[in-house]
Design an enzyme around this catalytic site. Structure first.
Site, mmCIF file in Angstrom:
data_model
loop_
_atom_site.group_PDB
_atom_site.id
_atom_site.type_symbol
_atom_site.label_atom_id
_atom_site.label_comp_id
_atom_site.label_asym_id
_atom_site.label_seq_id
_atom_site.Cartn_x
_atom_site.Cartn_y
_atom_site.Cartn_z
ATOM 1 N N HIS A 163 80.427 10.946 -76.903
ATOM 2 C CA HIS A 163 80.342 9.637 -76.267
ATOM 3 C C HIS A 163 81.618 9.363 -75.484
ATOM 4 O O HIS A 163 82.588 10.095 -75.582
ATOM 5 C CB HIS A 163 80.093 8.532 -77.312
ATOM 6 C CG HIS A 163 81.230 8.342 -78.272
ATOM 7 N ND1 HIS A 163 81.304 9.013 -79.468
ATOM 8 C CD2 HIS A 163 82.332 7.566 -78.205
ATOM 9 C CE1 HIS A 163 82.408 8.643 -80.104
ATOM 10 N NE2 HIS A 163 83.059 7.772 -79.354
ATOM 11 N N ALA A 164 81.569 8.295 -74.721
ATOM 12 C CA ALA A 164 82.737 7.735 -74.038
ATOM 13 C C ALA A 164 82.722 6.238 -74.329
ATOM 14 O O ALA A 164 81.792 5.738 -74.963
ATOM 15 C CB ALA A 164 82.654 7.999 -72.536
#
Length: 143
Positions: A55-56
């Protein structure tokens, strides 16, 4: 849109000696931490076959530290810049900006300590890789 530095390593102070052990403290770092810490969490007992992260973030900045064991962290920016970091020293942290997709592989019995700039918010996570690339790619003007 805010501009953040690329991921980079942070050397924390290593106070002590081999015969008594060491302590590292963020407040006494030569260069101060890049943000005020609002949240601290740690992950552990992660099987070596599992890749975490994936994820970011929209807003959260993080510093990842291998408090024990080894972490292999792969970061990717929307422009395609990929970096691989091996964290195996508890006096070294990895700064991960909001705009970086990241994955983490743990060694057996590794403990990851995370210092975060924001309180938890599920809305801050970008969990879809294509949405990440679209969110952070520079906008081109069409004239």
């Amino acid at each position: 849109m805010a501009v953040y530095p690329a991921p980079y390593l942070i050397q924390l102070p290593r106070l002590g000696a081999p015969e008594i052990g060491y302590i590292s403290v963020g407040e006494s770092a030569k260069d101060p931490l890049p943000f005020a810490v609002q949240r601290v969490f740690w992950t552990y007992y992660t099987p070596e076959s599992i890749v975490r992260g994936r994820h970011a973030h929209h807003h959260t900045e993080q510093i990842l530290i291998a408090a024990a064991g080894r972490l292999i962290v792969t970061t990717e920016l929307a422009d395609g810049d990929i970096q691989i970091f091996r964290l195996d020293d508890p006096s070294v942290g990895l700064y991960v900006p909001p705009c970086a997709w990241h994955t983490i592989q743990f060694s057996h019995s590794a403990v990851q300590l995370v210092l975060a700039s924001q309180h938890f918010s599920a809305a801050d996570y970008i969990r879809d890789y294509d949405a990440f690339r679209q969110q952070w790619l520079p906008q081109t003007s069409t004239s």
